[in-house]
Design an enzyme around this catalytic site. Structure first.
Site, PDB file in Angstrom:
ATOM      1  N   SER A 179       0.833  -1.193   0.000  1.00  0.00           N
ATOM      2  CA  SER A 179       0.000   0.000   0.000  1.00  0.00           C
ATOM      3  C   SER A 179       0.883   1.264   0.000  1.00  0.00           C
ATOM      4  CB  SER A 179      -0.958  -0.028   1.196  1.00  0.00           C
ATOM      5  OG  SER A 179      -1.910   0.992   1.122  1.00  0.00           O
TER       6      SER A 179
ATOM      7  N   ASP B 278      -7.962  -2.872  -7.534  1.00  0.00           N
ATOM      8  CA  ASP B 278      -7.530  -2.619  -6.158  1.00  0.00           C
ATOM      9  C   ASP B 278      -8.659  -1.949  -5.371  1.00  0.00           C
ATOM     10  OD1 ASP B 278      -4.687  -2.028  -4.490  1.00  0.00           O
ATOM     11  OD2 ASP B 278      -6.343  -0.673  -4.058  1.00  0.00           O
TER      12      ASP B 278
ATOM     13  N   HIS C 141      -6.446  -5.756  -1.756  1.00  0.00           N
ATOM     14  CA  HIS C 141      -5.463  -4.691  -1.535  1.00  0.00           C
ATOM     15  C   HIS C 141      -4.403  -5.251  -0.595  1.00  0.00           C
ATOM     16  CE1 HIS C 141      -3.888  -0.621  -1.334  1.00  0.00           C
ATOM     17  NE2 HIS C 141      -3.870  -0.689  -0.020  1.00  0.00           N
TER      18      HIS C 141
END
Length: 423
Positions: A191, A289, A357
């Site tokens: 991330s 995502d 994600h």
């Protein structure tokens, strides 16, 4: 009577053998997941960087930066994997002050023991290529992907935007612990930490021996400079505020910012910075995502009446128009990676069509019996093949809903009301 006993004994033996065969088959078919579920979790203690103040390295609230180190062994004793922790960003004083009172801005509120799984696991059956490496998790407490360098104070409040200094302090702390003699190294992150991998990849090599094999990996860090469903540049303006507030621009790639004189903040986006990275790079991302879907493509500001809420919670509930919008987002992501896909000889890709994600730190998605696959290859296999040059690895999945191997990790309803700053 004797004959009857013998028949009963033979039947019992046959039944026992059948049960044994069934158990054996079950174990074989569930590996490595059964091993994972049965094994004890690997918990790794936090290390505070005691000399950080001398370098001006502080978390948002002034606390010491930290990392978790699990030592390598055997053939991997001189190999290093560094994993940036993720956790969004803050783009104004209010959100950064709030962040400073949480685990996202202070080591005081962080868990002191972290579970190492997936790419950080020390189990050869769960992490076959990196299990015996020195594995490090860099804790995230600055709010600008380890890239800021500024201080805010107004007499009543004090905030340290020292992400760049934190990165440097942790590296300098690790060098005498063996990183300075590394033979192989992989800089990775998830991330906002995956974005940090893009931002620090070139810089990472200067700390390591010239003959070391150094590569970088981003998991769910390829954040797009994409308009939202109302055609507003929500993410671009958010990033501009982050870069300005936290003094990030001077730490962005100089070649990139020189080519984007009018909008240097764009170099915070991987799609613009990627071509200036000279180190072999691997991009692991979902084409759908969920963070980008919920906060870049359809932020709450662009959907005030919640028309997308059902679609956000369950892709199967999306109407044809919404699905078309998601397919366009996927196409834009693949186009943004187009030159890298076509011309990067040392680069790698794994772009699946899962609503997820971050997939490298979870064992289920990294490497298990039912992990997501593209062309029958797991993420762990794809990354390992790329790092060790076993074969070219540039895997792009077919569009949703064709992939039946996905773990669609959709956030809860409560998570939908969060905005960019609170992720």
């Amino acid at each position: 009577m004797l004959k009857l006993k013998r028949e009963r004994t033979a039947t019992t033996t046959m039944n026992a053998n059948a049960v044994l065969v069934a158990i054996t088959l079950a174990l074989l078919t569930c590996l490595p997941r059964c091993i994972y579920s049965a094994e004890r979790r690997l918990l790794v203690n936090m290390t505070l960087v005691r000399n950080a103040p001398a370098l001006g390295a502080f978390c948002l609230d002034g606390s010491l930066p930290a990392y978790h180190l699990h030592r390598g062994f055997g053939a991997g004793a001189r190999n290093w994997l560094l994993q940036f922790e993720g956790g969004g960003w803050c783009n104004d004083i209010e959100s950064c002050l709030e962040r400073a009172k949480s685990r996202r801005g202070s080591t005081r509120y962080m868990t002191k023991w972290e579970v190492f799984s997936g790419i950080l696991s020390n189990n050869a059956s769960l992490n076959p290529d990196f299990y015996n490496w020195n594995r490090v998790k860099l804790r995230y407490c600055d709010g600008a992907s380890f890239a800021g360098d500024a201080v805010f104070k107004n007499g009543t409040s004090l905030l340290y935007f020292r992400g760049q200094k934190i990165w440097e302090a942790i590296i300098l702390d690790l060098l005498p612990k063996g990183l300075g003699q590394a033979r192989k190294a992989l800089l990775s992150g998830c991330s906002a930490g995956g974005l940090a991998s893009f931002l620090h990849c070139n810089n990472f090599t200067k700390y390591l021996p010239s003959n070391a094999s150094v590569k970088c990996l981003s998991d769910a860090g390829f954040f797009l400079d994409e308009r939202d469903i109302t055609s507003n540049h929500t993410m671009r303006y958010f990033v501009k505020d982050v870069v300005s507030l936290q003094g990030v621009e001077k730490n962005l790639d100089e070649n990139c910012t020189a080519s984007s004189l009018d909008f240097p903040e764009l170099c915070f986006f991987p799609q613009y910075a990627l071509k200036f990275i000279t180190i072999p790079f691997f991009i692991l991302n979902s084409a759908y995502d969920v963070y980008q879907f919920h906060h870049i493509l359809v932020p709450s500001s662009a959907d005030p009446h919640g028309h997308w809420n059902r679609c956000k919670l369950n892709p199967a509930a999306c109407n044809p128009e919404q699905l078309n919008t998601l397919q366009e987002f996927r196409r834009d992501m693949i186009v943004a990676m187009g030159l890298f896909y076509k011309y990067s000889r040392r680069g790698g890709l794994f772009i699946n069509s899962c609503f997820a994600h971050c997939q490298s730190e979870s064992q289920d998605t990294w490497f298990s019996a039912d992990s997501p696959r593209v062309h029958n290859k797991t993420i762990a296999e794809a990354v390992g093949d790329w790092y060790f040059s076993r074969r070219i690895t540039k895997e792009i999945d077919c569009p949703y809903p064709c992939d039946t191997t996905c773990h669609n990790l959709i956030p809860s309803t409560q998570a939908l009301v969060q905005d960019l700053r609170s992720y």
